[in-house]
Motif scaffolding. Structure first.
Motif, PDB file in Angstrom:
ATOM      1  N   LEU A  89       0.798  -1.022  -0.022  1.00  0.00           N
ATOM      2  CA  LEU A  89       0.170  -0.047   0.081  1.00  0.00           C
ATOM      3  C   LEU A  89       0.804   1.338   0.083  1.00  0.00           C
ATOM      4  O   LEU A  89       0.468   2.280  -0.562  1.00  0.00           O
ATOM      5  N   ARG A  90       2.079   1.279   0.726  1.00  0.00           N
ATOM      6  CA  ARG A  90       2.932   2.451   0.935  1.00  0.00           C
ATOM      7  C   ARG A  90       3.610   2.665  -0.582  1.00  0.00           C
ATOM      8  O   ARG A  90       3.670   3.727  -0.791  1.00  0.00           O
ATOM      9  N   MET A  91       3.749   1.595  -1.084  1.00  0.00           N
ATOM     10  CA  MET A  91       4.595   1.698  -2.558  1.00  0.00           C
ATOM     11  C   MET A  91       3.430   2.313  -3.561  1.00  0.00           C
ATOM     12  O   MET A  91       3.827   3.286  -4.358  1.00  0.00           O
ATOM     13  N   GLN A  92       2.287   1.949  -3.368  1.00  0.00           N
ATOM     14  CA  GLN A  92       1.216   2.489  -4.208  1.00  0.00           C
ATOM     15  C   GLN A  92       1.021   3.891  -4.035  1.00  0.00           C
ATOM     16  O   GLN A  92       0.650   4.669  -5.025  1.00  0.00           O
ATOM     17  N   LEU A  93       0.982   4.309  -2.829  1.00  0.00           N
ATOM     18  CA  LEU A  93       0.837   5.850  -2.582  1.00  0.00           C
ATOM     19  C   LEU A  93       2.097   6.401  -3.055  1.00  0.00           C
ATOM     20  O   LEU A  93       2.052   7.754  -3.520  1.00  0.00           O
ATOM     21  N   ILE A  94       3.212   6.162  -3.019  1.00  0.00           N
ATOM     22  CA  ILE A  94       4.549   6.535  -3.560  1.00  0.00           C
ATOM     23  C   ILE A  94       4.340   6.814  -4.972  1.00  0.00           C
ATOM     24  O   ILE A  94       4.545   7.847  -5.410  1.00  0.00           O
ATOM     25  N   ARG A  95       3.960   5.829  -5.619  1.00  0.00           N
ATOM     26  CA  ARG A  95       3.645   5.953  -6.886  1.00  0.00           C
ATOM     27  C   ARG A  95       2.597   6.950  -7.419  1.00  0.00           C
ATOM     28  O   ARG A  95       2.727   7.582  -8.541  1.00  0.00           O
ATOM     29  N   LEU A  96       1.700   6.885  -6.572  1.00  0.00           N
ATOM     30  CA  LEU A  96       0.621   7.897  -7.085  1.00  0.00           C
ATOM     31  C   LEU A  96       1.092   9.169  -6.728  1.00  0.00           C
ATOM     32  O   LEU A  96       0.829  10.404  -7.504  1.00  0.00           O
ATOM     33  N   TYR A  97       1.924   9.654  -5.753  1.00  0.00           N
ATOM     34  CA  TYR A  97       2.460  10.801  -5.583  1.00  0.00           C
ATOM     35  C   TYR A  97       3.388  11.230  -6.796  1.00  0.00           C
ATOM     36  O   TYR A  97       3.408  12.381  -7.289  1.00  0.00           O
TER      37      TYR A  97
END
Length: 320
Positions: free
Chosen positions: A70-78
């Protein structure tokens, strides 16, 4: 009076006011329950609503702070919505929470590279590799960045500890290294897939090979059109240019493009073919000293450089 009374009794009575019946209110359907947060995030991302997905995804990550996916998904969304500072801050938290997860080091290096700081990206990978020296993914990405920075010797030293492992990914790096070091005599027999993420470095090396050849042909033209050319020196040099051109063409043929890289590869190979013809015309000019051969060589060299520029314009744009 009796007749009047009977008459009035026979007259129709005025109907009582008719009341319009009120329509029955149908029973109210239950309001659908709100979407589960992860499902909502997936739906918004599928629909390309990246800005709208940010807050629900942020809340999901806060609810599961130890979930690296989930955190990687957030980073890539940023990164996708052009918030590199927030992505880097999230990467710092991710590395603290998951120090052994190499994905975050790779993502951080890519973010630094795209931000125009390749030296910091290399330093970040070197630091991560010290903590995880067995990581092949970190080592190969570090190799790519060092080779991209123009230091093939350092790239070769980075690759050396894992060369014995073999495999397509390591073989592809050896292939790139041969092109970067201009060692085209013994090329591999297998071919390598050229995906979108590999295209930029491959084109950088291919462009360097073709630009060097074009410069050599231009220098040969300058020397051959001097008032007193040294034909005995120019003849073997022009022959070597033809051999080099053919070797570059074979090097370029060793990649298999996909839909995203096909146009790029077609333009690059066409530029190589024109430079090969240019080298052949130049060799004939040196041998026969016919002006038409030199003119054809010059025209083909110029057109090849234009074709190479078209290849650069066809480089696919990568999304985080």
């Amino acid at each position: 009076m009796r007749l009047d009374g009977e008459l009035w009794e026979q007259l129709p009575r005025i109907a009582e006011p008719i009341r319009t019946p009120q329509p029955a209110i149908p029973p109210r359907e239950d309001t659908p329950p709100p979407a589960e947060p992860k499902q909502l995030v997936e739906k918004l991302l599928r629909e390309g609503k990246y800005q709208e997905a940010l807050l629900p995804l942020r809340s999901v990550v806060n609810a599961e702070p130890d979930n690296p996916d989930l955190r990687m998904q957030l980073i890539r969304l940023y990164r996708r919505i052009s918030l590199p500072l927030q992505a880097q801050q999230e990467l710092e938290r991710a590395v603290m929470l998951n120090p052994r997860d190499e994905r975050f080091a790779l993502e951080w290096a890519q973010l630094l590279r795209e931000s125009g700081n390749p030296a910091a990206a290399i330093a970040r990978l070197q630091e991560a590799l010290k903590a995880q020296p067995e990581s092949v993914a970190l080592r190969l990405t570090l190799f790519d960045l060092i080779l991209e920075s123009g230091d093939p010797s350092a790239a070769a030293r980075t690759l050396q500890p894992v060369e014995a492992l073999g495999g397509v990914d390591i073989g592809y790096r050896r292939y790139l290294l041969q092109g970067a070091k201009r060692e085209l005599e013994s090329l591999p027999t297998e071919s390598f897939p050229l995906m979108e993420e590999r295209a930029a470095l491959w084109l950088q090396i291919a462009s360097g090979l073709l630009a060097d050849l074009a410069s050599e042909l231009l220098d040969l033209r300058r020397l051959a059109t001097n008032p007193s050319p040294n034909w005995s020196e120019l003849r073997p040099r022009s022959e070597r240019a033809v051999i080099t051109a053919l070797s570059i063409g074979r090097w370029l043929e060793l990649v298999q493009p996909n839909d995203a890289t096909r146009v790029l590869v077609v333009h690059t190979r066409f530029a190589s073919q024109m430079l090969t013809q240019s080298a052949q015309h130049m060799a004939r000019f040196v041998l026969l000293r016919e002006v038409e051969e030199e003119e054809r060589s010059s025209l083909l060299r110029i057109e090849a450089m234009r074709e190479l520029e078209s290849a650069k314009n066809a480089l696919p744009k990568r999304q985080p």
